[in-house]
Design an enzyme around this catalytic site. Structure first.
Site, PDB file in Angstrom:
ATOM      1  N   TRP A  10       0.275 -16.208   5.947  1.00 22.76           N
ATOM      2  CA  TRP A  10       0.965 -14.912   5.978  1.00 22.76           C
ATOM      3  C   TRP A  10       0.074 -13.811   5.394  1.00 22.76           C
ATOM      4  O   TRP A  10       0.531 -12.932   4.679  1.00 22.76           O
ATOM      5  CB  TRP A  10       2.313 -14.978   5.265  1.00 22.76           C
ATOM      6  CG  TRP A  10       3.115 -16.188   5.627  1.00 22.76           C
ATOM      7  CD1 TRP A  10       3.124 -16.859   6.825  1.00 22.76           C
ATOM      8  CD2 TRP A  10       4.009 -16.910   4.785  1.00 22.76           C
ATOM      9  NE1 TRP A  10       3.956 -17.937   6.773  1.00 22.76           N
ATOM     10  CE2 TRP A  10       4.520 -18.005   5.527  1.00 22.76           C
ATOM     11  CE3 TRP A  10       4.428 -16.738   3.474  1.00 22.76           C
ATOM     12  CZ2 TRP A  10       5.421 -18.913   5.009  1.00 22.76           C
ATOM     13  CZ3 TRP A  10       5.328 -17.649   2.955  1.00 22.76           C
ATOM     14  CH2 TRP A  10       5.822 -18.725   3.712  1.00 22.76           C
ATOM     15  N   HIS A  11      -1.209 -13.897   5.750  1.00 18.84           N
ATOM     16  CA  HIS A  11      -2.212 -12.925   5.314  1.00 18.84           C
ATOM     17  C   HIS A  11      -2.855 -12.243   6.519  1.00 18.84           C
ATOM     18  O   HIS A  11      -4.085 -12.246   6.647  1.00 18.84           O
ATOM     19  CB  HIS A  11      -3.287 -13.608   4.471  1.00 18.84           C
ATOM     20  CG  HIS A  11      -2.793 -14.254   3.219  1.00 18.84           C
ATOM     21  ND1 HIS A  11      -3.547 -15.177   2.516  1.00 18.84           N
ATOM     22  CD2 HIS A  11      -1.628 -14.119   2.532  1.00 18.84           C
ATOM     23  CE1 HIS A  11      -2.861 -15.582   1.444  1.00 18.84           C
ATOM     24  NE2 HIS A  11      -1.693 -14.953   1.438  1.00 18.84           N
ATOM     25  N   ALA A  27       0.824  -1.213   0.000  1.00 20.83           N
ATOM     26  CA  ALA A  27       0.000   0.000   0.000  1.00 20.83           C
ATOM     27  C   ALA A  27       0.853   1.255   0.000  1.00 20.83           C
ATOM     28  O   ALA A  27       0.551   2.223  -0.706  1.00 20.83           O
ATOM     29  CB  ALA A  27      -0.937  -0.003   1.214  1.00 20.83           C
ATOM     30  N   ASN A  44      -2.320  -9.342  -1.333  1.00 16.70           N
ATOM     31  CA  ASN A  44      -1.431  -8.401  -2.009  1.00 16.70           C
ATOM     32  C   ASN A  44      -2.200  -7.411  -2.882  1.00 16.70           C
ATOM     33  O   ASN A  44      -2.044  -6.185  -2.757  1.00 16.70           O
ATOM     34  CB  ASN A  44      -0.421  -9.194  -2.852  1.00 16.70           C
ATOM     35  CG  ASN A  44       0.635  -8.325  -3.485  1.00 16.70           C
ATOM     36  OD1 ASN A  44       0.859  -7.190  -3.080  1.00 16.70           O
ATOM     37  ND2 ASN A  44       1.306  -8.861  -4.480  1.00 16.70           N
TER      38      ASN A  44
END
Length: 569
Positions: A504-505, A13, A551
């Site tokens: 890994w989110h 971001a 992502n």
């Protein structure tokens, strides 16, 4: 130094926001990243060319001291959790571009229903109709040109189509069709159950991270944009209730950088920690850590979500293996409905990988990983003291909601039935309940030792007999034999609880919602409720977890928050 905008965190971001806010030459922008930079002309080859986890867990890429507790903890306090459970290291990127620089190059949108759900939860203006233009603005789709596909964005999307899949993956696609799960070339077209090739942020076998796409050479030449890598934000600076700057450590020195507005984009673990150290968070927790309360926001650090994951390891017969010329082993992704009465449609996900790693041993092994796309178990992030050098306490609380465990068990049986039946079984030498241990993950790294060890193990696998059993015995957790797991409900639960890990989110810890919602941390414009001059724009503001890796959605958040800032919203 003083800027109009400071962006804390150069991840997926942050790179987007730095680009968009610096378009106007009248505004000065400072992007601060704790890890190293990756300028376009000097991107390390491990990032540019490797498909997955380049420079795995090296300090130059990851927060190596970060750990997380994954087991369900009920009503235990953090102190009780630490006393009775063992943490695992948890991968979070520490490099320009964030996860887009080091993870698997997976670029999949969530479903339209995910974003409509955000709006229903109080994030006004974040429904699918508002988010779709932001997704299209990001994408430069190299494969498709439809009203749903972006064609002129900064991040390319390409797919490895079935013509290049392994026979094992092709057979799995056929098996999915037998279960009324159709195949689509383009996941953007999905409205119900489907399987499809992974979309990837990749152009012709080269990774294109958010840093490469949004901090290109022409963007970096803007005189109004300052990029500060290897600079760690120690604290936020306030004038009363207004955020006016940050205190950073760089080149061994501490200094202050002032701004008209600050945007925190440090991720779902570190963004809430930064807020709490500034006195924004659950009041009693802050006082317990000797931090004066600036804004009592009980939602800060709560609502920690992830995609819990487990799977089967597969030893492929030679005729089922993936050709060497295919660089990325992630081939087929599937989103489908569990049918659980308390869960929405298309609530599950499954990944077929044609190889475990690009090594002699890894080429002979495949994985089928699965888990709930819409998980209900929630954890939290809390401080372990006011020192910015101390990583926060992170507890994911996986499987604490029975709906998650129930769906894992039913899916394990579903997948095992596919692996043992035609057409998939003809390519499977054996498979086993996977425990994705760090030791096994480390074998994927390109070292001389791994090459030698992997070569020996691959030879033994091919030879069969005692040698094959010895290699597989090292990979299989002896507590959970396949036959026992499939026959015994309690043993299956034991395997799932021992092996489950996150994908890994992490997200949700600075939840977006109506300003009157006591559990919300930011309003729908990303502004932190209770203070001025401060926004959050990253995965932490997601009210619920999307049905995809994060992502692309995180970049979409960067685009949308940038719009709102420029509109003075």
């Amino acid at each position: 130094m003083r800027f109009d905008y400071i962006i804390v965190g150069g991840g997926s971001a942050g790179c987007v926001i730095a680009n968009r806010l610096s378009v106007d030459a009248r505004s000065t922008v400072c992007l601060i990243e704790a890890g190293p930079d990756t300028p376009p002309e000097t991107v390390p080859d491990s990032i540019y060319s490797d498909a997955f986890l380049p420079d795995y867990f090296q300090p130059s890429r990851y927060w190596t001291e970060l750990e997380a507790y994954t087991e369900p903890f009920g009503n235990m306090s953090p102190q009780e959790v630490k006393a009775s459970m063992k943490p695992r290291r948890y991968e979070q990127a520490r490099v320009m571009g964030g996860g887009s620089t080091v993870n698997a190059q997976v670029l999949i949108r969530g479903l339209a229903a995910d974003y409509d759900e955000w709006e229903e939860m109080g994030a006004a203006g974040w429904g699918w109709d508002e988010c779709l233009p932001c997704f299209r603005r990001i994408e430069r789709d190299l494969d498709f040109d439809t009203p749903l596909n972006g064609r002129e964005g900064r991040i390319p999307i390409r797919r490895t189509f079935p013509e290049h899949w392994s026979p094992f993956a092709l057979a799995f696609r056929e098996a999915a069709g037998q279960h009324n799960i159709p195949y689509l070339d383009d996941s953007h077209q999905q409205t119900g159950d489907a399987c499809f090739p992974f979309g990837r942020n990749n152009a012709y076998n080269h990774r294109v991270s958010a840093a490469a796409g949004y901090l290109d050479e022409s963007t970096r030449r803007r005189r109004n944009l300052a990029i500060m890598p290897e600079t760690v934000v120690q604290s936020l600076v306030f004038d009363g209730h207004k955020a006016v700057g940050v205190e950073v450590r760089r080149n061994g020195k501490v200094e202050r950088i002032m701004a008209g507005e600050i945007v925190i984009s440090a991720g779902a673990i570190h963004s809430p920690a930064l807020l709490m150290r500034a006195g924004i968070g659950p009041g009693q927790d802050l006082r317990d850590n000797s931090i004066a309360v600036r804004a009592d926001r009980p939602g800060v650090g709560q609502n920690l979500l992830d995609h819990p994951l487990i799977g089967f390891g597969v030893h492929l017969k030679r005729e089922g293996q993936l050709a060497d010329y295919v660089r990325n082993g992630f081939l087929m992704h599937m989103r489908w409905s569990s049918g659980h009465p308390e869960c929405p449609p298309v609530d599950m996900k499954l990944t077929v990988s044609g190889r475990f790693a690009f090594t002699a041993l890894g080429k002979r092994l495949a994985t089928v990983n699965f888990g709930p796309n819409k998980a209900y178990s929630k954890g939290y992030v809390r401080l372990q003291g006011p020192d910015p050098a101390t990583e926060p306490f992170v507890a994911f609380n996986y499987l604490s909601d029975s709906r998650d465990l129930d769906r894992f068990k039913s899916t394990a049986r579903f997948v095992s039935n596919i692996l043992t039946a035609s057409p998939v079984s003809q390519y499977v030498s054996s498979f086993w309940p996977g425990i994705y241990a760090a030791s096994l993950r480390n074998l994927t790294q390109k070292t001389t030792f791994n090459q030698v060890l992997g070569g020996i193990a691959a030879t033994l696998l091919d030879a069969g007999g005692i040698g094959r059993n010895m290699v597989l015995g090292a990979a299989i957790d002896k507590r959970f034999p396949l036959d026992g797991v499939l026959a015994d409900e309690k043993l299956m639960e034991g395997w799932i609880k021992a092996g489950v890990q996150g994908d890994w989110h992490p997200c949700g810890t600075c939840r977006m919602g109506d300003a009157g919602d006591p559990g919300a941390v930011v309003d729908p414009q990303g502004r932190v409720i209770g203070v001025e001059g401060l926004r959050v724009a990253d995965a932490s503001i997601m009210p619920s977890i999307p049905s995809a890796n994060l992502n692309l959605t995180t970049m979409m958040i960067g685009e949308r928050i940038s719009d709102l800032i420029l509109q003075k919203a």
